[in-house]
Scaffold this motif. Structure first.
Motif, short mmCIF file in Angstrom:
data_model
loop_
_atom_site.label_atom_id
_atom_site.label_comp_id
_atom_site.label_asym_id
_atom_site.label_seq_id
_atom_site.Cartn_x
_atom_site.Cartn_y
_atom_site.Cartn_z
N ILE A 120 0.86 -1.18 0.00
CA ILE A 120 0.00 0.00 0.00
C ILE A 120 0.89 1.23 0.00
N ALA A 121 0.90 1.96 -1.10
CA ALA A 121 1.75 3.14 -1.26
C ALA A 121 0.87 4.38 -1.23
N HIS A 122 1.09 5.25 -0.24
CA HIS A 122 0.30 6.47 -0.16
C HIS A 122 1.06 7.62 -0.83
N VAL A 123 0.31 8.43 -1.55
CA VAL A 123 0.87 9.55 -2.31
C VAL A 123 0.48 10.84 -1.60
N SER A 124 1.44 11.50 -1.00
CA SER A 124 1.16 12.75 -0.28
C SER A 124 0.97 13.90 -1.26
N LEU A 134 9.29 7.52 -11.00
CA LEU A 134 10.45 6.74 -10.60
C LEU A 134 10.06 5.63 -9.63
N PHE A 135 9.21 5.96 -8.65
CA PHE A 135 8.76 4.95 -7.70
C PHE A 135 8.07 3.80 -8.41
N LEU A 151 -0.99 -1.25 -4.44
CA LEU A 151 -2.17 -0.39 -4.29
C LEU A 151 -1.74 1.02 -3.91
N PHE A 152 -2.21 2.00 -4.68
CA PHE A 152 -1.92 3.41 -4.42
C PHE A 152 -3.13 4.05 -3.74
N ILE A 153 -2.85 4.95 -2.78
CA ILE A 153 -3.89 5.78 -2.18
C ILE A 153 -3.55 7.23 -2.49
N PHE A 275 -5.05 -11.47 2.20
CA PHE A 275 -3.61 -11.27 2.21
C PHE A 275 -3.03 -11.66 3.56
N LYS A 276 -1.76 -12.06 3.54
CA LYS A 276 -1.06 -12.45 4.76
C LYS A 276 -0.12 -11.36 5.25
N HIS A 277 0.57 -10.71 4.32
CA HIS A 277 1.55 -9.69 4.69
C HIS A 277 1.26 -8.40 3.95
N VAL A 278 1.69 -7.30 4.53
CA VAL A 278 1.40 -5.99 3.95
C VAL A 278 2.56 -5.04 4.22
N ILE A 279 2.78 -4.13 3.28
CA ILE A 279 3.77 -3.05 3.43
C ILE A 279 3.04 -1.72 3.30
N LEU A 280 3.29 -0.81 4.22
CA LEU A 280 2.82 0.57 4.12
C LEU A 280 4.02 1.43 3.76
#
Length: 447
Positions: A120-124, A134-135, A151-153, A275-280
């Motif tokens: 989960i990638a948040h965009v400020s 680039l990301f 997933l983008f927020i 899902f089992k694992h998640v990255i913020l």
């Protein structure tokens, strides 16, 4: 042929007029009977055909309109057209024309199978187009997206951001396809995206988008000894996951780095069984180059890995008394989905509590709050916290050569790096290096 009555009109009259109404009704019925009888008389057969033809035409027209309205009403809105708020102009991806989950979000790319891990990638608000590009380019090339969904927020709608992600995805699939066919010269390693089916679970369809949809990759042939494996790419707006803007009443302005914790509450609750694992991860601060989740694969679902950031405090008078203080790094958090979900809920409560105690509503600092929360064992008693190592920052890599090739090759040794306050234009460095390969130079439009 009968006509369907859509409604009834009731007219009430006084009792004194009942006789008049009865006589009038009888005269009307008698008149109607005479008209029908006259119409069906053999002597008037010359006028029968035109009238019958007119009646039949009216009936056919009514049947056609009824069938048309019934057909239109049976279509789902998502199958016809999404609202203009969720579809960018000139979208090159047919998958983007559909919602991602429960009529929310949008699907940039449907993966080849269901995945156990979620990024989960948040965009400020301060993220630039080049930073997002680039990301996205680096994370799509890394091996982590061969077994994870991305997933983008977003804080709000942005058509340039949408089109950038679509373009990067198309370029990635083009590189993957050409490499698989021709083994062209490239720094790209496709082995992580080529797998052999092991069991029935690997062929399960992703939860995102409509079911029974063909994969993006036309080259994905299950009859081959190897097949492609990559995750879905999804986007959500903050208003979809946090429609009430939960923190709005506690501060004058709710930045994305704080509002995202309210978004996690709804999102992680909906996908907790998938899902089992998640990255913020923060798009502005972190670049994912490898697979940092490899260290949490064997940990429990309650585990959460918190990395640290070293902040130096310099004193003007006594330089020898300089000291550093480590704080929890909110830019990247990873672990079991259950543990990360509990941490997110606790963080949201901590933000509200801190906002109510401060006179200045906008003085809440995310890193300070997370550090306080991590240090409170009582609140996080159901979370197994694991201290992670500090993430290398670009500015600290002073020993690297300024040449783009040397810098990129050194960075690729790490699974993730912090952008930090480096004076190096990392976007230009990676662009120059990747465009030096024939495969990348034809796939990326900015080469």
């Amino acid at each position: 042929m009968g006509f369907t009555t859509l409604g009834f009109f009731f007219i009430l009259f006084p009792d004194d007029d009942s006789t008049i109404i009865t006589k009038t009704k009888q005269k009307s019925n008698l008149s109607s009977f005479k008209s029908i009888n006259t119409l069906l008389k053999p002597s008037n057969s010359t006028h029968l055909f035109p009238k019958a033809q007119f009646i039949i035409s009216i009936c056919v027209l009514l049947i056609f309109i009824t069938l048309l309205l019934f057909t239109i009403s049976t279509f789902e809105p998502s199958n016809i057209q999404l609202s203009t708020n969720s579809v960018p102009h000139k979208s090159k991806s047919s998958s983007f024309q559909q919602h991602a989950l429960q009529k929310m979000g949008f699907l940039y790319r449907k993966g080849t199978k269901s995945m156990n891990d979620l990024i989960i990638a948040h965009v400020s608000e301060s993220v630039t187009l080049q930073e997002l590009k680039l990301f996205t380019r680096l994370i799509l090339r890394s091996k982590i997206t061969s077994k994870s969904d991305l997933l983008f927020i977003f804080p709000s709608k942005s058509i340039p951001f949408d089109n950038t992600i679509i373009q990067e995805n198309n370029s990635f699939l083009k590189i993957l396809s050409k490499y698989k066919k021709n083994n062209s010269t490239s720094i790209f390693d496709p082995t992580h995206f080529l797998t052999r089916p092991k069991n029935a679970n690997e062929s399960e369809e992703p939860i995102w988008g409509r079911k029974k949809m063909s994969n993006f990759s036309e080259e994905n042939d299950n009859t081959e000894s190897t097949r492609l494996s990559y995750g879905s790419v999804i986007g959500f707006y903050a208003d979809e996951l946090d429609p009430e803007n939960s923190l709005n009443g506690f501060m004058d302005h709710v930045p994305m780095n704080l509002r995202r914790w309210a978004c996690y509450t709804m999102l992680l609750g909906r996908v907790r069984r998938n899902f089992k694992h998640v990255i913020l991860v923060d798009v502005k601060e972190i670049l994912l180059l490898g697979d940092p989740l490899s260290r949490v694969k064997n940990l429990s679902q309650d585990s959460v890995v918190i990395s640290t950031v070293t902040q130096s405090n310099h004193r003007r008078k006594n330089v020898e008394k300089n000291h550093s203080k480590k704080q929890a790094n909110p830019a990247i958090i990873m672990g079991g989905l259950r543990g990360v979900r509990r941490l997110s809920n606790a963080m949201l409560i901590e933000i509200v509590r801190e906002s109510m105690q401060r006179k200045k509503k906008n003085s809440v600092t995310e890193s300070v709050l997370l550090s306080q929360l991590v240090g409170n064992e009582f609140i996080l008693k159901n979370v197994e916290l694991i201290s992670g190592e500090s993430i290398v920052e670009l500015s600290s890599l002073t020993e690297l050569d300024k040449k783009s090739g040397s810098l990129v090759m050194s960075l690729l040794k790490y699974s993730m790096v912090r952008r930090g306050n480096s004076n190096v234009d990392i976007s230009s460095v990676f662009k120059k290096y990747l465009c030096s390969f024939p495969l990348e130079s034809t796939a990326y439009s900015d080469c």
